[in-house]
Design a protein around this motif. Structure first.
Motif, PDB file in Angstrom:
ATOM      1  N   MET A  17       0.828  -1.207   0.000  1.00  8.63           N
ATOM      2  CA  MET A  17       0.000   0.000   0.000  1.00  8.63           C
ATOM      3  C   MET A  17       0.863   1.258   0.000  1.00  8.63           C
ATOM      4  O   MET A  17       0.558   2.236  -0.685  1.00  8.63           O
ATOM      5  CB  MET A  17      -0.935  -0.007   1.213  1.00  8.63           C
ATOM      6  CG  MET A  17      -2.085  -0.997   1.133  1.00  8.63           C
ATOM      7  SD  MET A  17      -3.287  -0.606  -0.184  1.00  8.63           S
ATOM      8  CE  MET A  17      -2.731  -1.743  -1.453  1.00  8.63           C
ATOM      9  N   ASN A  18       1.935   1.243   0.777  1.00  6.65           N
ATOM     10  CA  ASN A  18       2.840   2.395   0.795  1.00  6.65           C
ATOM     11  C   ASN A  18       3.482   2.613  -0.570  1.00  6.65           C
ATOM     12  O   ASN A  18       3.616   3.758  -1.034  1.00  6.65           O
ATOM     13  CB  ASN A  18       3.916   2.211   1.865  1.00  6.65           C
ATOM     14  CG  ASN A  18       3.497   2.735   3.222  1.00  6.65           C
ATOM     15  OD1 ASN A  18       3.141   3.896   3.368  1.00  6.65           O
ATOM     16  ND2 ASN A  18       3.512   1.873   4.225  1.00  6.65           N
ATOM     17  N   LEU A  19       3.894   1.529  -1.227  1.00  5.82           N
ATOM     18  CA  LEU A  19       4.472   1.648  -2.567  1.00  5.82           C
ATOM     19  C   LEU A  19       3.448   2.196  -3.551  1.00  5.82           C
ATOM     20  O   LEU A  19       3.749   3.083  -4.363  1.00  5.82           O
ATOM     21  CB  LEU A  19       4.970   0.283  -3.048  1.00  5.82           C
ATOM     22  CG  LEU A  19       6.266  -0.251  -2.440  1.00  5.82           C
ATOM     23  CD1 LEU A  19       6.505  -1.692  -2.884  1.00  5.82           C
ATOM     24  CD2 LEU A  19       7.448   0.626  -2.848  1.00  5.82           C
ATOM     25  N   GLY A  20       2.220   1.669  -3.469  1.00  6.55           N
ATOM     26  CA  GLY A  20       1.179   2.102  -4.392  1.00  6.55           C
ATOM     27  C   GLY A  20       0.826   3.566  -4.241  1.00  6.55           C
ATOM     28  O   GLY A  20       0.761   4.308  -5.229  1.00  6.55           O
ATOM     29  N   PRO A  41      -0.663   5.327   7.228  1.00  6.51           N
ATOM     30  CA  PRO A  41      -0.345   5.062   8.626  1.00  6.51           C
ATOM     31  C   PRO A  41      -0.981   3.799   9.172  1.00  6.51           C
ATOM     32  O   PRO A  41      -0.573   3.288  10.213  1.00  6.51           O
ATOM     33  CB  PRO A  41      -0.892   6.297   9.355  1.00  6.51           C
ATOM     34  CG  PRO A  41      -2.004   6.760   8.481  1.00  6.51           C
ATOM     35  CD  PRO A  41      -1.596   6.437   7.065  1.00  6.51           C
ATOM     36  N   GLU A  42      -2.007   3.272   8.485  1.00  6.12           N
ATOM     37  CA  GLU A  42      -2.739   2.147   9.063  1.00  6.12           C
ATOM     38  C   GLU A  42      -3.422   1.318   7.983  1.00  6.12           C
ATOM     39  O   GLU A  42      -3.997   1.845   7.046  1.00  6.12           O
ATOM     40  CB  GLU A  42      -3.791   2.679  10.043  1.00  6.12           C
ATOM     41  CG  GLU A  42      -4.514   1.616  10.824  1.00  6.12           C
ATOM     42  CD  GLU A  42      -5.489   2.210  11.827  1.00  6.12           C
ATOM     43  OE1 GLU A  42      -5.956   1.456  12.691  1.00  6.12           O
ATOM     44  OE2 GLU A  42      -5.783   3.417  11.733  1.00  6.12           O
ATOM     45  N   VAL A 175      -7.705   1.002   4.377  1.00  9.73           N
ATOM     46  CA  VAL A 175      -6.406   1.666   4.346  1.00  9.73           C
ATOM     47  C   VAL A 175      -6.604   3.162   4.567  1.00  9.73           C
ATOM     48  O   VAL A 175      -7.268   3.832   3.771  1.00  9.73           O
ATOM     49  CB  VAL A 175      -5.691   1.443   2.993  1.00  9.73           C
ATOM     50  CG1 VAL A 175      -4.290   2.062   3.015  1.00  9.73           C
ATOM     51  CG2 VAL A 175      -5.620  -0.041   2.653  1.00  9.73           C
ATOM     52  N   GLN A 176      -6.072   3.669   5.655  1.00  8.45           N
ATOM     53  CA  GLN A 176      -6.130   5.114   5.916  1.00  8.45           C
ATOM     54  C   GLN A 176      -5.009   5.801   5.156  1.00  8.45           C
ATOM     55  O   GLN A 176      -3.874   5.337   5.151  1.00  8.45           O
ATOM     56  CB  GLN A 176      -5.978   5.376   7.411  1.00  8.45           C
ATOM     57  CG  GLN A 176      -6.024   6.839   7.800  1.00  8.45           C
ATOM     58  CD  GLN A 176      -5.847   7.004   9.299  1.00  8.45           C
ATOM     59  OE1 GLN A 176      -6.539   6.384  10.098  1.00  8.45           O
ATOM     60  NE2 GLN A 176      -4.909   7.837   9.685  1.00  8.45           N
ATOM     61  N   ILE A 177      -5.326   6.913   4.487  1.00  4.43           N
ATOM     62  CA  ILE A 177      -4.321   7.667   3.727  1.00  4.43           C
ATOM     63  C   ILE A 177      -4.323   9.114   4.193  1.00  4.43           C
ATOM     64  O   ILE A 177      -5.382   9.747   4.280  1.00  4.43           O
ATOM     65  CB  ILE A 177      -4.606   7.646   2.213  1.00  4.43           C
ATOM     66  CG1 ILE A 177      -4.620   6.215   1.683  1.00  4.43           C
ATOM     67  CG2 ILE A 177      -3.545   8.431   1.463  1.00  4.43           C
ATOM     68  CD1 ILE A 177      -4.899   6.154   0.199  1.00  4.43           C
ATOM     69  N   ASP A 178      -3.153   9.636   4.498  1.00  5.03           N
ATOM     70  CA  ASP A 178      -3.005  11.051   4.841  1.00  5.03           C
ATOM     71  C   ASP A 178      -2.395  11.793   3.656  1.00  5.03           C
ATOM     72  O   ASP A 178      -1.397  11.346   3.076  1.00  5.03           O
ATOM     73  CB  ASP A 178      -2.111  11.217   6.073  1.00  5.03           C
ATOM     74  CG  ASP A 178      -2.786  10.735   7.349  1.00  5.03           C
ATOM     75  OD1 ASP A 178      -4.017  10.700   7.371  1.00  5.03           O
ATOM     76  OD2 ASP A 178      -2.076  10.395   8.304  1.00  5.03           O
ATOM     77  N   PHE A 179      -3.010  12.921   3.282  1.00  8.96           N
ATOM     78  CA  PHE A 179      -2.547  13.760   2.178  1.00  8.96           C
ATOM     79  C   PHE A 179      -1.921  15.028   2.746  1.00  8.96           C
ATOM     80  O   PHE A 179      -2.513  15.657   3.628  1.00  8.96           O
ATOM     81  CB  PHE A 179      -3.720  14.190   1.283  1.00  8.96           C
ATOM     82  CG  PHE A 179      -4.378  13.086   0.517  1.00  8.96           C
ATOM     83  CD1 PHE A 179      -4.239  13.007  -0.853  1.00  8.96           C
ATOM     84  CD2 PHE A 179      -5.154  12.131   1.160  1.00  8.96           C
ATOM     85  CE1 PHE A 179      -4.866  12.005  -1.573  1.00  8.96           C
ATOM     86  CE2 PHE A 179      -5.779  11.124   0.462  1.00  8.96           C
ATOM     87  CZ  PHE A 179      -5.634  11.061  -0.908  1.00  8.96           C
ATOM     88  N   GLY A 188      -8.147  10.547   3.914  1.00  6.28           N
ATOM     89  CA  GLY A 188      -9.127   9.771   3.172  1.00  6.28           C
ATOM     90  C   GLY A 188      -8.930   8.300   3.475  1.00  6.28           C
ATOM     91  O   GLY A 188      -8.054   7.913   4.250  1.00  6.28           O
ATOM     92  N   TYR A 189      -9.757   7.472   2.854  1.00 13.47           N
ATOM     93  CA  TYR A 189      -9.674   6.033   3.083  1.00 13.47           C
ATOM     94  C   TYR A 189      -9.759   5.288   1.758  1.00 13.47           C
ATOM     95  O   TYR A 189     -10.522   5.657   0.863  1.00 13.47           O
ATOM     96  CB  TYR A 189     -10.820   5.543   3.975  1.00 13.47           C
ATOM     97  CG  TYR A 189     -10.675   5.945   5.416  1.00 13.47           C
ATOM     98  CD1 TYR A 189      -9.975   5.147   6.324  1.00 13.47           C
ATOM     99  CD2 TYR A 189     -11.221   7.142   5.874  1.00 13.47           C
ATOM    100  CE1 TYR A 189      -9.836   5.531   7.648  1.00 13.47           C
ATOM    101  CE2 TYR A 189     -11.083   7.529   7.201  1.00 13.47           C
ATOM    102  CZ  TYR A 189     -10.391   6.712   8.082  1.00 13.47           C
ATOM    103  OH  TYR A 189     -10.238   7.098   9.397  1.00 13.47           O
ATOM    104  N   LEU A 190      -8.934   4.254   1.641  1.00  9.16           N
ATOM    105  CA  LEU A 190      -9.098   3.257   0.608  1.00  9.16           C
ATOM    106  C   LEU A 190      -9.795   2.067   1.250  1.00  9.16           C
ATOM    107  O   LEU A 190      -9.406   1.635   2.344  1.00  9.16           O
ATOM    108  CB  LEU A 190      -7.747   2.792   0.059  1.00  9.16           C
ATOM    109  CG  LEU A 190      -6.999   3.710  -0.899  1.00  9.16           C
ATOM    110  CD1 LEU A 190      -5.625   3.127  -1.183  1.00  9.16           C
ATOM    111  CD2 LEU A 190      -7.769   3.881  -2.196  1.00  9.16           C
ATOM    112  N   ALA A 191     -10.797   1.544   0.610  1.00  8.60           N
ATOM    113  CA  ALA A 191     -11.479   0.359   1.124  1.00  8.60           C
ATOM    114  C   ALA A 191     -11.584  -0.659  -0.001  1.00  8.60           C
ATOM    115  O   ALA A 191     -11.998  -0.325  -1.114  1.00  8.60           O
ATOM    116  CB  ALA A 191     -12.867   0.719   1.649  1.00  8.60           C
TER     117      ALA A 191
END
Length: 215
Positions: A17-20, A41-42, A175-179, A188-191
């Motif tokens: 996920m971090n790579l993506g 982060p999570e 997947v929590q994403i911080d911008f 935001g969130y990826l689900a």
């Protein structure tokens, strides 16, 4: 039916996920002409009910998001979701602050679809390439509503044989994403809603990848 990841499996998924999102950040940066920092982060694996409870505790208001179906390393639906006001902030980041509010509103769906296409496809492609598994994805569609309505949309756009109606037969990878961009911090969130049988295939591919690292 439940799925429990080993610590090594969890580490691999978080790394992917971090790579993506890192690759998506580069594409996003080119789109807006400024550096964009995206972080993961999570990552959580949970049932649909658990995911909905977690997300509603975070924000119970209107949400805006982009969804697309995918197949290959697993089959299911992927979504990029933001609290409604935050989605407008993202649109402003892309199109600039000079446009009047009514023009921004008209561009919201188009811009969210473009952002979703960038972020979701980079994440799916990174997983597929790393695990040496084919991945196919539909065109993104935009949605708006409360969390229950967003999850209903999940099921509505996913082919019935891939995601059964029974919650226990599905797995949510949240997947929590911080911008971070131009002194603005957004979340935001990826689900990823995945059929349990497909989840087992996904984990077997992760195990194969782990074996290749130790071999």
């Amino acid at each position: 039916m439940t799925v429990t990841l080993t610590p090594d499996q969890q580490d691999v998924v978080t790394e992917l996920m971090n790579l993506g999102v890192g690759r998506a950040a580069d594409a996003f940066s080119r789109l807006v002409g400024d550096e964009v920092l995206l972080s993961v982060p999570e990552v959580q694996f949970c049932s649909q009910d658990q995911a909905q409870t977690h997300l509603q505790a975070t924000d119970s208001g209107q949400m805006a998001g982009v969804m697309q179906t995918f197949s290959g390393f697993a089959s299911g639906t992927a979504a990029l979701i933001f609290p409604g006001p935050r989605s407008m902030e993202l649109v402003r980041l892309v199109v600039g602050d000079d446009l009047p509010a009514e023009d921004i509103s008209e561009l919201e769906q188009e811009t969210l679809a473009e952002l979703g296409n960038i972020i979701l496809n980079h994440c799916l492609a990174t997983i597929g390439n790393t695990l040496q598994a084919e991945v196919r994805a539909s065109l993104p569609e935009t949605y708006r509503g409360l969390w229950p309505e967003m999850f209903e949309a999940f099921h509505r756009i996913t082919p019935a044989p891939q995601v059964p109606a029974v919650d226990e037969a599905t797995l949510v990878m949240l997947v929590q994403i911080d911008f971070t961009l131009r002194s603005r911090n957004l979340r935001g969130y990826l689900a990823f809603l995945i059929d349990m049988n497909a989840a087992q295939v996904f984990l077997s591919l992760i195990d194969r990848y782990l074996d290749s690292l130790s071999g």
